[in-house]
Write a protein that holds these residues in place. Structure first.
Motif, mmCIF file in Angstrom:
data_model
loop_
_atom_site.group_PDB
_atom_site.id
_atom_site.type_symbol
_atom_site.label_atom_id
_atom_site.label_comp_id
_atom_site.label_asym_id
_atom_site.label_seq_id
_atom_site.Cartn_x
_atom_site.Cartn_y
_atom_site.Cartn_z
ATOM 1 N N MET A 1 -8.813 -27.830 -30.463
ATOM 2 C CA MET A 1 -8.548 -27.746 -29.784
ATOM 3 C C MET A 1 -7.861 -29.048 -28.666
ATOM 4 O O MET A 1 -8.199 -29.636 -28.378
ATOM 5 N N PRO A 2 -6.915 -28.596 -28.189
ATOM 6 C CA PRO A 2 -6.281 -29.789 -27.919
ATOM 7 C C PRO A 2 -6.794 -29.927 -26.398
ATOM 8 O O PRO A 2 -7.134 -29.521 -25.746
ATOM 9 N N ASP A 3 -6.722 -31.254 -26.162
ATOM 10 C CA ASP A 3 -7.099 -31.618 -24.691
ATOM 11 C C ASP A 3 -6.474 -31.107 -23.706
ATOM 12 O O ASP A 3 -4.663 -31.049 -23.817
ATOM 13 N N ALA A 4 -6.862 -30.359 -22.799
ATOM 14 C CA ALA A 4 -6.237 -30.094 -21.365
ATOM 15 C C ALA A 4 -5.346 -30.929 -21.052
ATOM 16 O O ALA A 4 -4.292 -30.589 -20.411
ATOM 17 N N SER A 5 -5.407 -31.991 -20.740
ATOM 18 C CA SER A 5 -4.507 -33.314 -19.937
ATOM 19 C C SER A 5 -3.672 -33.195 -21.054
ATOM 20 O O SER A 5 -1.816 -33.924 -20.312
ATOM 21 N N PHE A 6 -3.593 -33.469 -22.118
ATOM 22 C CA PHE A 6 -2.019 -33.497 -23.034
ATOM 23 C C PHE A 6 -1.477 -32.133 -22.696
ATOM 24 O O PHE A 6 -0.200 -32.060 -23.104
ATOM 25 N N LEU A 7 -2.485 -30.629 -23.244
ATOM 26 C CA LEU A 7 -1.234 -30.100 -22.796
ATOM 27 C C LEU A 7 -0.110 -29.340 -21.671
ATOM 28 O O LEU A 7 0.718 -28.868 -21.445
ATOM 29 N N SER A 8 -0.873 -30.416 -20.966
ATOM 30 C CA SER A 8 -0.236 -30.773 -19.451
ATOM 31 C C SER A 8 1.131 -31.860 -18.559
ATOM 32 O O SER A 8 1.070 -31.711 -18.253
ATOM 33 N N SER A 9 1.386 -32.243 -20.008
ATOM 34 C CA SER A 9 1.313 -33.782 -19.529
ATOM 35 C C SER A 9 2.789 -33.664 -19.855
ATOM 36 O O SER A 9 3.676 -31.929 -20.743
ATOM 37 N N ASP A 10 3.589 -34.479 -19.670
ATOM 38 C CA ASP A 10 5.272 -33.884 -19.331
ATOM 39 C C ASP A 10 5.708 -34.364 -21.037
ATOM 40 O O ASP A 10 6.835 -33.373 -20.760
ATOM 41 N N LEU A 11 5.394 -34.536 -21.622
ATOM 42 C CA LEU A 11 6.036 -34.943 -22.725
ATOM 43 C C LEU A 11 5.863 -33.297 -23.333
ATOM 44 O O LEU A 11 6.318 -32.811 -24.170
ATOM 45 N N LEU A 50 1.600 -20.422 -19.716
ATOM 46 C CA LEU A 50 1.578 -21.640 -18.945
ATOM 47 C C LEU A 50 -0.018 -20.936 -17.655
ATOM 48 O O LEU A 50 -0.863 -21.405 -17.208
ATOM 49 N N ARG A 51 0.189 -19.684 -18.161
ATOM 50 C CA ARG A 51 -0.662 -18.270 -18.191
ATOM 51 C C ARG A 51 -2.745 -18.928 -18.210
ATOM 52 O O ARG A 51 -3.629 -19.014 -18.362
ATOM 53 N N CYS A 52 -1.400 -18.676 -19.614
ATOM 54 C CA CYS A 52 -2.962 -19.360 -20.850
ATOM 55 C C CYS A 52 -3.564 -20.311 -20.662
ATOM 56 O O CYS A 52 -5.054 -20.858 -20.420
ATOM 57 N N TYR A 57 2.689 -23.416 -11.667
ATOM 58 C CA TYR A 57 4.376 -24.191 -11.979
ATOM 59 C C TYR A 57 4.566 -25.384 -11.448
ATOM 60 O O TYR A 57 5.439 -25.653 -11.655
ATOM 61 N N GLU A 58 4.098 -25.981 -10.603
ATOM 62 C CA GLU A 58 4.063 -27.535 -9.755
ATOM 63 C C GLU A 58 3.941 -27.740 -10.877
ATOM 64 O O GLU A 58 4.747 -29.691 -11.121
ATOM 65 N N ARG A 59 2.926 -28.241 -11.782
ATOM 66 C CA ARG A 59 2.868 -29.457 -12.855
ATOM 67 C C ARG A 59 4.234 -28.961 -13.590
ATOM 68 O O ARG A 59 4.978 -30.278 -14.016
#
Length: 232
Positions: A1-11, A50-52, A57-59
């Motif tokens: 399972m990918p890290d949450a911080s990676f999923l929300s990263s800019d890249l 984004l929901r899952c 949305y701001e991020r």
């Protein structure tokens, strides 16, 4: 399972958006179904992700700021569309000018008066009024007038998708057969997404649609503050 911080990263979010659009484009080219338009597919897929993933949305907006910057820069290219069509315009400045003015006024006031009939407040009216122009121009016009730019962006997107899917059918049902008139109507009513559809239909339609998109953006930016002050 990918890290949450990676999923929300800019890249990751930027790559995901571009990748989903490319995938949507491949699906659309294979099927040619209007309901599988790549913009619509990307829009839905990003919302679901984004929901899952629980990402706000701001991020997402901050992470994909480069795309917003590129979208804004693309407005500059509208000037080149006008330049390309100078020869075509020389003999038809009056009808093109009248069509642009009529399309601008009708596009703004029709949705505003319908919303007023349903009791919409001033902020909503100013948010949806520039529905027929490309997003960078629409938000630039709606924002200073007190509109909600998030609402503006969604409305502009929905109008473009609707025009891309149903615009050609509506024009055909109304008896509009002239390629230039069809292209101009698609660009004036459904901005960039409608122009993409017009290019698929034919060269003449695509050229006039791009011209209409540029002229409608200019006319709306100039006239909407006056319409907001005196007509609604």
């Amino acid at each position: 399972m990918p890290d949450a911080s990676f999923l929300s990263s800019d890249l990751f979010l930027l790559t995901l958006t571009v990748g989903l659009y490319c995938l949507g484009g491949m699906i659309y080219r294979r099927t040619r179904l209007p309901l599988l338009h790549p913009v619509l597919l990307t829009f839905v897929a990003v919302i679901v992700f984004l929901r899952c993933a629980g990402i706000g949305y701001e991020r997402y907006r901050d992470a994909t700021g480069f795309l917003n910057f590129a979208l804004g820069m693309s407005v500059v290219a509208l000037g080149y569309l006008l330049y390309e069509q100078l020869e075509r315009l020389r003999g038809s400045l009056l009808p093109v000018g009248i069509a642009t003015l009529a399309g601008c006024v009708a596009g703004v006031l029709s949705v505003v008066y319908i919303a007023m009939a349903f009791g919409a407040e001033r902020q909503i009216l100013n948010s949806i009024a520039p529905k027929s122009v490309t997003v960078p121009i629409a938000v630039s016009v709606a924002g200073p007038l007190g509109g909600n730019v998030s609402v503006t962006s969604v409305v502009v997107f929905c109008v473009g998708i609707f025009g891309s899917i149903f615009g050609e059918w509506i024009l055909r049902r109304c008896g509009v057969r002239d390629p230039e008139a069809r292209g101009f109507a698609l660009g004036a009513a459904a901005h960039g997404i409608g122009t993409a559809r017009a290019i698929e239909i034919g060269a003449a339609e695509g050229a006039l649609s791009g011209l209409a998109m540029a002229l409608m953006g200019l006319a709306t930016a100039l006239l909407m503050p006056l319409m907001e002050k005196y007509l609604y």
